[in-house]
Write a protein that holds these residues in place. Structure first.
Motif: not given
Lengths: 84, 132
Positions: B101, B119-123, B125-128
């Motif tokens: 990423p 739909g689970k990437v947010w779990e 990986w985060n933008t930081k």
């Protein structure tokens, strides 16, 4: 008198001065056929080439395909002694 | 690679670059008189008669995995080039089962694309994580 110019990163160039040569009359207007420039595409084979090179005190001939099996970083730059 | 001759390359290495890099430039300094190779790679600037700052990453199969082209006055970021090579090497080692990423570097988690990740990437990986 020669004018001083500021040295930048691009190589200073000159060119012909004065009025453009008139096209010879009577010849049919021809549009010069220019090949359409294609930019390199990722995921495609790197075009092979040979080039003379300076490497550790020697002048050698280098061919890109000699480096198959290794990662290669191919860098172009505007010119020797151009600061950046 | 530049449009300069190998003789100028030698002078530049011997009189300037060897004072910045111990032992001089370790890789071949290629000469491309007339910009023939640069034209094929799309980096030859015809009007100026020089080549732009093009940088191509070529994998062990000879495939171009990435490139960057800058106009002459701005220099490259070597650290970013190395990061990209490390990321491509990581993906290659995983035989394409992993993806890296934004902001990935060695040690950071990679992604394993598949139906379960949709739909689970947010779990995971985060933008930081895009920044250092």
């Amino acid at each position: 008198m020669a004018k001083e110019f500021k040295a930048g990163c691009a190589r200073p160039t000159g060119g012909p001065v004065g009025e453009k040569l008139e096209k010879p009359q009577g010849t049919p207007q021809q549009t010069p056929h220019k090949e359409v420039k294609k930019m390199i595409t990722v995921g495609q084979k790197a075009p092979d080439f040979t080039a003379p090179a300076y490497h550790k005190g020697k002048f050698v001939s280098v061919q890109l395909s000699e480096f198959l099996g290794k990662w290669v970083v191919l860098c172009f730059y505007p010119g020797d002694f151009t600061f950046v | 690679m530049s449009v300069d001759s190998v003789f100028v390359h030698k002078m530049w290495n011997d009189h300037e670059l060897s004072k910045m890099v111990k032992g001089g430039v370790p890789f071949p300094m290629l000469s491309d008189g007339g910009g023939k190779v640069g034209s094929v790679y799309g980096v030859y600037l015809e009007d100026a008669g020089v080549e732009a700052r093009g940088r191509f990453l070529i994998d062990p199969d000879g495939i171009i995995q990435g490139f960057e082209v800058l106009t002459p006055p701005v220099g490259r970021n070597v650290r970013e080039t190395i990061r990209q090579i490390q990321a491509f090497q990581h993906v290659r080692k995983s035989k394409g089962s992993e993806a890296t990423p934004s902001g990935w570097k060695p040690g950071k988690p990679s992604l394993k694309p598949g139906p379960g990740l949709v739909g689970k990437v947010w779990e995971v990986w985060n933008t930081k994580m895009a920044f250092d």
